[in-house]
Design an enzyme around this catalytic site. Structure first.
Site, PDB file in Angstrom:
ATOM      1  CG  LEU A  51     -23.072  19.886  -0.866  1.00  0.00           C
ATOM      2  CD1 LEU A  51     -24.570  19.575  -0.827  1.00  0.00           C
ATOM      3  CD2 LEU A  51     -22.815  21.324  -0.453  1.00  0.00           C
ATOM      4  NE  ARG A  87     -16.162  11.966   7.420  1.00  0.00           N
ATOM      5  CZ  ARG A  87     -16.299  12.307   6.157  1.00  0.00           C
ATOM      6  NH1 ARG A  87     -15.272  12.829   5.494  1.00  0.00           N
ATOM      7  NH2 ARG A  87     -17.452  12.142   5.528  1.00  0.00           N
ATOM      8  CD  GLU A 143     -19.463  14.221  -6.358  1.00  0.00           C
ATOM      9  OE1 GLU A 143     -18.724  14.571  -7.304  1.00  0.00           O
ATOM     10  OE2 GLU A 143     -19.499  13.061  -5.916  1.00  0.00           O
TER      11      GLU A 143
END
Length: 697
Positions: A51, A87, A143
């Site tokens: 994810l 980011r 995950e």
């Protein structure tokens, strides 16, 4: 993960577990031709879902206003993750809060130390994947591995022309248009299944993520992050060398941890290629054969480990890290804080923990993240019950002292100490379903065992009526009902004789020998003479066993020497007398033919009806079809809650045990010695005997 500082460590631990099965499979030797030997299981199709910025996505779902602003999730002084808006402005994962603010002054920070919302969302994702396929293995919160091989084979069987197949998403080192799907039909079908699952996660939960499609778990994980965010990539078998060659260090190989990498580096192995060409025999001398083979396989992209459905977690834990903790008071406060949170989680889980573990991490300049110490201890059953019943405060108050003892086993508080992490954990979790019968039922504590060994302790039978029905029995049958409900200590022992009139006023008998007669065996007090039947066994001998014994042994058991040697402590209840039926002949009871005086057997105490106090005449449930066991104290029974009483009465109605007294003593050598009897008496009168709690005191 509770803190970003430990993310790397925990990820390594999980991967080592994932790859433990690949240790001794697919032996490979480096040749000048191809480094990669295609394993026989290349037809498998494994998906890996990861994810995107999971914590940040959960916070954006909870607060949609955060979607378009730079968002960072803060744990202590670290940014554990951030959204893609942040980011783009230079904020990265595991960046300190100070540096992140310098990079992006408008960064919005959300505390992420409470993992409740992340944990709940993580399990929802797993549930969505399991709705497609049961073979789902969790890896951390964000995950999951999924083995869709069976789904692919089913789809493949329905396709007649492979030329119609195509890839969904990216193909590693290829464009999707150039890759020929008909040459890789299973991976092509797997890419469509992965796309459908990703879409389901997004539509149902609002989460996006990446996916990798490959022939094993190792390769699927490596390729899933090739294109981010919210994309997927297929790795063809022919490109395994390429993706392994892209890794810029052994630490990038999932399953190779920090300590293993250091040992490999000591051997001069820095890159993945170094490990690929390193002789297996030399590697085995350092790590052992199995581990050496596993490392070699991982470097070559070979992984035969199965996708194992995770199921319910085997343990629950909570932890916190900090720069410095050096006082006992701080430690106790932190332990209490962590335990409060963990007990609430355990209560929601519904299972009862059996073991408590405390873990600490000391400060170290040389081994910063990998110096944990742990101690554990069993959790008392009463505390475990409080945990699952929701009594958080009481449970925590009793767990803290356990944690203190474990802490002092690891840390000498008389000297200075410096901790950077504390972890509390519940393990050995057991489901606690309602016990209706068997060992887990409450009724099992009121019943004697039918085991031959345990039946040496007074094998008492269910009687037709309780002691409290004695008065009504007198009215119905005009005879005396005898009971053993009074303790020997409170009895007035009659060593002489008693008149027949006294014996008809509710006298109580307490016999020394254990009673092994058959169910519903009846006895009565009568002034008429009794003709002893020498063929009847003593009361402590099973009639069925007695019949099979040789005649000389039968005579020995009926001899006065044996009858007088019986133990003098066991409690025996004589059932109430029948109106019309005389007692079966018993050689152990002798009655004066005159009918005036009764000679009671040795070890029998008599208490006359006028000595029975009103306290002893308890009001117990009466039932014509339920035998009230003689091994239950009526006073204890009357103090039980009504629902417990009903459960016990119901259980006694259904059960009709026939308890037998085995003949374990050697015969043919005279009567049984008094010394052995005293040993038997000692065994059945031990202070920790469970039945003592249910016998009158």
């Amino acid at each position: 993960m509770d803190n970003s500082d430990d993310e790397m460590e925990e990820d390594e631990s999980e991967w080592k577990t994932c790859f433990v099965d690949s240790a001794a499979v697919c032996p490979v030797t480096a040749t000048s031709g191809s480094l990669i030997k295609i394993p026989e299981s290349a037809h498998r199709v494994i998906l890996h879902f990861d994810l995107d910025c999971f914590y940040a996505q959960v916070e954006m779902i909870r607060n949609p206003a955060l979607r378009d602003v730079p968002l960072g999730i803060q744990q202590k002084y670290i940014i554990v993750t951030c959204n893609y808006v942040a980011r783009e402005r230079g904020v990265t994962k595991l960046m300190s809060v100070t540096d992140a603010k310098e990079k992006c002054p408008e960064l919005v920070l959300v505390k992420g130390e409470d993992l409740t919302h992340y944990r709940e969302m993580s399990y929802k994702v797993t549930e969505v994947l399991m709705s497609y396929c049961p073979l789902v293995e969790r890896l951390g919160f964000d995950e999951n591995f999924v083995d869709v091989t069976e789904m692919v084979e089913q789809s493949l069987a329905q396709i007649s022309e492979y030329d119609s197949l195509s890839f969904k998403g990216h193909v590693f080192n290829h464009s999707s248009a150039d890759a020929i799907a008909s040459h890789h039909p299973r991976l092509a079908i797997g890419s469509h299944i992965a796309s459908e699952m990703r879409e389901a996660i997004h539509s149902k939960l609002g989460l996006t993520g990446c996916a990798g499609i490959a022939t094993n778990k190792l390769l699927a994980k490596l390729v899933s992050g090739t294109f981010k965010p919210n994309q997927q990539t297929v790795l063809l078998q022919e490109n395994i060398r390429d993706i392994m060659g892209c890794l810029n260090g052994l630490r990038k190989v999932p399953g190779v941890g920090h300590q293993t990498a250091k040992r490999l580096q000591a051997l001069g192995l820095i890159s993945v290629k170094d490990l690929q060409f390193y002789p297996l025999s030399d590697l085995a001398r350092e790590f052992g054969g199995a581990t050496a083979q596993r490392l070699k396989n991982l470097a070559l992209g070979i992984d035969e480990s199965a996708v194992t459905p995770t199921g319910a977690p085997q343990s629950l834990s909570d932890e916190d890290s900090f720069k410095k903790m050096c006082s006992v008071n701080e430690v106790m406060e932190k332990i209490q804080e962590l335990l409060s949170s963990l007990v609430e989680r355990m209560n929601k889980d519904g299972r009862q923990p059996q073991t408590f573990r405390l873990t600490i991490r000391r400060y170290s300049t040389t081994n910063k993240w990998f110096s944990r110490e742990s101690r554990q201890c069993p959790i008392p059953g009463s505390v475990g019950q409080k945990i699952i019943s929701g009594n958080t405060e009481d449970a925590v108050s009793q767990l803290v002292p356990l944690a203190v003892k474990l802490f002092h086993k690891m840390v000498d508080c008389s000297t200075a100490f410096h901790l950077t992490l504390i972890n509390v954990c519940f393990s050995n979790l057991q489901s606690r379903g309602p016990a209706v019968s068997g060992k887990g039922a409450i009724t099992s504590f009121f019943m004697q065992s039918s085991s031959p060994r345990k039946s040496q302790i007074s094998s008492l039978q269910n009687q037709n009526n309780s002691a409290q029905n004695a008065d009504s029995c007198l009215l119905d049958h005009q005879v005396n009902a005898c009971s053993n409900m009074a303790s020997p200590k409170s009895q007035v022992t009659q060593k002489g004789t008693c008149s027949s009139e006294q014996s008809l006023h509710g006298s109580r008998w307490v016999q020394s020998s254990a009673y092994g007669g058959e169910e519903n065996h009846e006895a009565s007090c009568s002034t008429a003479g009794i003709n002893p039947d020498k063929t009847k066994p003593p009361l402590n001998v099973d009639p069925e066993v007695f019949k099979l014994l040789p005649e000389e042994i039968q005579k020995e058991l009926l001899s006065p020497a044996y009858l007088n040697s019986l133990p003098s402590h066991s409690v025996f209840e004589v059932p109430h007398m029948s109106k019309n039926k005389l007692p079966e002949n018993d050689s152990s009871i002798k009655v004066d033919p005159s009918g005036m005086n009764h000679q009671w057997p040795a070890g029998i105490s008599v208490v006359h009806g006028e000595n029975v106090t009103e306290k002893e005449k308890l009001s117990l449930p009466r039932s014509s079809d339920c035998n009230f066991p003689g091994n239950v104290d009526p006073e204890v029974f009357s103090e039980l809650p009504p629902d417990i009483q009903e459960e016990l009465m119901s259980e006694w109605k259904q059960q009709k045990p026939v308890l037998k007294m085995p003949l374990s003593r050697k015969t043919g050598k005279g009567s049984i010695s008094k010394g052995k009897d005293r040993k038997a008496e000692g065994r059945s009168s031990q202070s920790n005997n469970l039945f003592k709690y249910f016998k009158p005191s």
